[in-house]
Design a protein around this motif. Structure first.
Motif, PDB file in Angstrom:
ATOM      1  N   GLY A   1       0.656  -1.099  -0.179  1.00  0.00           N
ATOM      2  CA  GLY A   1      -0.025  -0.016   0.098  1.00  0.00           C
ATOM      3  C   GLY A   1       0.818   1.357  -0.106  1.00  0.00           C
ATOM      4  N   TYR A   2       0.175   2.318   0.167  1.00  0.00           N
ATOM      5  CA  TYR A   2       0.754   3.643   0.622  1.00  0.00           C
ATOM      6  C   TYR A   2       2.120   3.767   1.308  1.00  0.00           C
ATOM      7  CZ  TYR A   2       1.138   8.953   1.213  1.00  0.00           C
ATOM      8  OH  TYR A   2       1.533  10.139   1.255  1.00  0.00           O
ATOM      9  N   GLY A   3       3.057   4.165   0.792  1.00  0.00           N
ATOM     10  CA  GLY A   3       4.325   4.054   1.590  1.00  0.00           C
ATOM     11  C   GLY A   3       5.174   3.029   1.309  1.00  0.00           C
TER      12      GLY A   3
ATOM     13  N   TYR B   1      -2.879  -4.743  -1.807  1.00  0.00           N
ATOM     14  CA  TYR B   1      -3.432  -4.241  -0.247  1.00  0.00           C
ATOM     15  C   TYR B   1      -3.140  -2.808  -0.272  1.00  0.00           C
ATOM     16  CZ  TYR B   1      -2.873  -2.681   4.766  1.00  0.00           C
ATOM     17  OH  TYR B   1      -2.886  -2.217   5.681  1.00  0.00           O
ATOM     18  N   SER B   2      -4.349  -2.216   0.154  1.00  0.00           N
ATOM     19  CA  SER B   2      -4.945  -0.696   0.412  1.00  0.00           C
ATOM     20  C   SER B   2      -4.535  -0.225  -0.832  1.00  0.00           C
ATOM     21  CB  SER B   2      -3.938  -0.165   1.453  1.00  0.00           C
ATOM     22  OG  SER B   2      -3.953   1.181   1.844  1.00  0.00           O
ATOM     23  N   ALA B   3      -3.705   1.147  -0.790  1.00  0.00           N
ATOM     24  CA  ALA B   3      -3.535   1.765  -2.301  1.00  0.00           C
ATOM     25  C   ALA B   3      -2.879   0.698  -3.259  1.00  0.00           C
ATOM     26  CB  ALA B   3      -2.516   2.814  -2.200  1.00  0.00           C
ATOM     27  N   GLY B   4      -2.265  -0.370  -2.868  1.00  0.00           N
ATOM     28  CA  GLY B   4      -1.810  -1.140  -3.898  1.00  0.00           C
ATOM     29  C   GLY B   4      -3.166  -1.750  -4.568  1.00  0.00           C
ATOM     30  N   GLY B   5      -4.130  -2.006  -4.060  1.00  0.00           N
ATOM     31  CA  GLY B   5      -5.184  -2.610  -4.958  1.00  0.00           C
ATOM     32  C   GLY B   5      -5.529  -1.345  -6.111  1.00  0.00           C
ATOM     33  N   VAL B   6      -5.440  -0.232  -5.689  1.00  0.00           N
ATOM     34  CA  VAL B   6      -5.827   0.803  -6.778  1.00  0.00           C
ATOM     35  C   VAL B   6      -4.693   0.572  -7.987  1.00  0.00           C
ATOM     36  CG1 VAL B   6      -6.020   3.194  -7.275  1.00  0.00           C
ATOM     37  CG2 VAL B   6      -6.802   2.190  -5.122  1.00  0.00           C
ATOM     38  N   VAL B   7      -3.395   0.525  -7.445  1.00  0.00           N
ATOM     39  CA  VAL B   7      -2.425   0.484  -8.238  1.00  0.00           C
ATOM     40  C   VAL B   7      -2.510  -0.807  -9.282  1.00  0.00           C
ATOM     41  CG1 VAL B   7       0.016  -0.111  -8.632  1.00  0.00           C
ATOM     42  CG2 VAL B   7      -0.615   1.689  -6.824  1.00  0.00           C
TER      43      VAL B   7
END
Length: 266
Positions: free
Chosen positions: A56-58, A119-125
């Motif tokens: 995710g983010y970070g 996971y988290s922003a990784g899903g958006v990516v």
């Protein structure tokens, strides 16, 4: 230029040129479909390939180690993707990094496709890769965990309170043009999708931002109502790991409900 030809030859030439033009347009359409993943439907759902875990983010990979261990214990080949710029930069650049990781995993294993857990922003990516960067021809299953598909209010709060919000943060705002564009684009055919989330999520605000239209998007509490899983706990939660394992199986993505709680948590 063709006025000097006899009428019959002129008509034949016009018909021939028209047929050639139509054929050329069809070739261009096929090439464009291959580039952007719109010619999907070719992913073999019965043959799971290696798994990519997208942070995710970070960009921290530590929180995904437990998920990786769980999937490896089930016999899966797992790679935790290293995202550029600590996953604080352009989501499109991160999507290209996922594409590179997928190609490396396929080259190494000889697999035709990959499974992806974002996971988290990784899903958006991962969604960005599948939708706009040609990933739909490569991804068999895409599972997102607590992903702010429609943005999180915390991105706006970070910009206002802390006075700083890197590009990835800006792109995860509910008013982000990137997310608005994604919401206007249907998920390509080919992969199967599922979005898992928790009503107790304390980072994705509102938590229901994880829900994707037309995609199975069960909250954990719709399966086990008493769960208190928060955002950072998602990848390591035993129920989530069981759900991800089943979602990445060889059959269709299951439809879970309260009747499955005891089985999944035993």
């Amino acid at each position: 230029m063709i006025d000097h030809l006899a009428p019959a030859r002129r008509r034949m030439l016009v018909v021939t040129l028209t047929i050639l033009a139509i054929g050329a347009a069809a070739v261009v359409g096929v090439l464009a479909s291959a580039r952007y993943g719109q010619g999907a439907g070719r992913v073999d759902q019965s043959r799971p390939g290696p798994v990519l875990l997208v942070p995710g983010y970070g960009g921290s990979v530590a929180g995904l180690q437990s998920m990786a261990a769980s999937l490896r214990g089930a016999g899966r080949d797992v790679t935790i993707v290293q995202l550029p710029d600590q996953a604080l930069g352009d989501l499109a650049v991160q999507a290209d990094a996922v594409a590179s990781a997928a190609q490396e995993a396929r080259d190494r294993t000889g697999a035709a496709s990959v499974d992806v857990v974002g996971y988290s922003a990784g899903g958006v990516v991962a969604r960005l890769w599948v939708t706009e960067h040609g990933g739909s021809d490569t991804v068999r299953r895409l599972v997102t965990l607590g992903s702010p598909h429609h943005g999180t209010n915390l991105a706006d709060l970070g910009a206002l309170v802390e006075g700083r919000c890197p590009l990835a943060c800006q792109q995860l705002s509910p008013s982000s043009p990137v997310l608005a564009r994604l919401d206007g684009e249907p998920l390509p055919a080919g992969p199967e999708y599922v979005s898992l989330w928790s009503t107790r999520d304390d980072v994705v605000a509102p938590p229901s931002s994880a829900v994707l239209d037309g995609v199975p998007s069960p909250s954990l509490q719709s399966i086990c109502p008493t769960l208190q899983v928060r955002h950072s706990e998602l990848p390591a939660d035993p129920l989530v790991q069981r759900l991800v394992g089943e979602a990445l199986g060889t059959g269709r993505v299951p439809s879970w409900g309260p009747a499955d709680c005891a089985r999944l948590t035993s």
